[in-house]
Design an enzyme around this catalytic site. Structure first.
Site, PDB file in Angstrom:
ATOM      1  N   VAL A 190     -35.487  -4.186   4.960  1.00 21.41           N
ATOM      2  CA  VAL A 190     -34.770  -3.610   3.817  1.00 21.41           C
ATOM      3  C   VAL A 190     -35.719  -3.599   2.615  1.00 21.41           C
ATOM      4  O   VAL A 190     -35.617  -4.422   1.705  1.00 21.41           O
ATOM      5  CB  VAL A 190     -33.472  -4.373   3.528  1.00 21.41           C
ATOM      6  N   HIS A 191     -36.606  -2.617   2.642  1.00 27.03           N
ATOM      7  CA  HIS A 191     -37.689  -2.527   1.657  1.00 27.03           C
ATOM      8  C   HIS A 191     -37.187  -2.724   0.215  1.00 27.03           C
ATOM      9  O   HIS A 191     -37.713  -3.553  -0.536  1.00 27.03           O
ATOM     10  CB  HIS A 191     -38.360  -1.153   1.751  1.00 27.03           C
TER      11      HIS A 191
END
Ligand code: RIB
Ligand code: CA
Length: 313
Positions: A239-240
């Site tokens: 989940v950048h």
């Protein structure tokens, strides 16, 4: 005193998690969301931002729409195959009762920066078109940014949309170059620290079980999980944007080094590559704090524990 926060975003599955993380974090006060083209078209990223805020009961946070296209060359392709055609993993959230802010994103951002008595943190987790426009149209307001935390680029991990380029930078390399070579106090949260930071199914299950908002957040994430597991086989999801917001909320979470960074704006195979000079630490005023190390377990626990509290807000 919570730090005023603006999120510039292209929701986007991980953008949605990042926005929810900010709302669950007492250290920051989300004052404005500005939207930009990117994962999907601007109209959709904007609608998604409104609906994610409404999901968390925060439709009071203004949303202002920004650039629908990159500065110079049209962005070659969106990321519907990763985020779903509507950008939230196939989840249809209820529409927000709130109206879109009538101001263009750059104007809303400039007015907030100019009127704030304290420095504002800006988290830019989509293509950098709006931030580049702010620099060019309202340089005085841009200079009032306390911290700019950018999700984008890569120092030594190559690309995710091409062999060379990370998606946000690739979507508007000219904008990214303008921002990353400016004198804004910028932290670059790139693939070097996001790729090792996996949110695993057991973590997702914790906030999925916490209540309806957490359950919707987990539902939005499911397509991302499926796509990434199919690609990497790894049992988890990157989940950048949520990691970038973790750094924005808790400065110093990531280990960063001041580096000179430029962006390849050619039209060749390297387009959108961030060229990070790792030969030395830079003292230049245009240097960027490039995140190079992360305690991934701690960052994931930070995210999961906050998302699990969403239904108690
Ligand atoms: O490369 C990851 C980035 O591209 C994230 O911001 C994701 O939302 C996509 O926009
Ligand atoms: Ca994004």
């Amino acid at each position: 005193m919570p730090v005023p926060l603006v999120i510039d975003t292209d929701p986007g599955i991980d953008d949605a998690l990042a926005i929810l993380l900010a709302l669950a974090s007492p250290e920051v006060d989300l004052r404005l969301v500005t939207t930009v083209h990117g994962n999907v078209e601007l109209a959709q990223t904007t609608e998604n931002a409104l609906r994610v805020l409404h999901l968390a009961g925060r439709s009071d946070v203004p949303v202002a729409a920004g650039a629908r296209e990159s500065l110079i060359h049209p962005q070659p392709e969106r990321a519907g195959h990763v985020h779903g055609d509507a950008g939230l993993g196939g989840v249809r959230l209820p529409p927000s009762p709130a109206a879109l802010d009538h101001r263009p994103a750059v104007v809303a951002l400039a007015e907030l920066l100019t009127s704030s008595p304290v420095p504002v943190t800006v988290a830019a987790i989509g293509p950098l078109t709006n931030i580049a426009l702010l620099l060019r149209v309202f340089p005085g307001a841009a200079a009032r940014i306390g911290r700019l935390v950018v999700m984008g680029g890569s120092a030594a991990r190559g690309g995710n949309v091409t062999a060379a380029a990370e998606f946000n930078v690739w979507s508007d390399p000219e904008a990214a170059h303008a921002v990353l070579t400016s004198t804004l106090p910028t932290v670059m949260v790139g693939l070097d620290v996001t790729l090792p930071t996996l949110l695993r199914p057991e973590g997702i299950a914790r906030f999925a079980a916490a209540g309806p908002v957490g359950a919707q957040a987990a539902a939005i994430l499911q397509q991302y999980l499926d796509v990434q597991e199919a690609a990497s086989g790894g049992a988890g999801v990157v989940v950048h944007d949520a990691l970038a917001l973790t750094e924005a909320i808790a400065p110093g979470t990531l280990g960063a080094v001041r580096r000179d960074v430029v962006v390849d704006t050619s039209l060749g195979a390297g387009r959108g590559q961030t060229l990070v000079d790792r030969r030395r630490t830079s003292a230049a005023p245009t240097a960027v704090d490039v995140a190079e190390t992360v305690d991934s377990a701690a960052a994931v626990e930070f995210l999961v524990s906050r998302l699990a509290a969403l239904d108690t807000l």
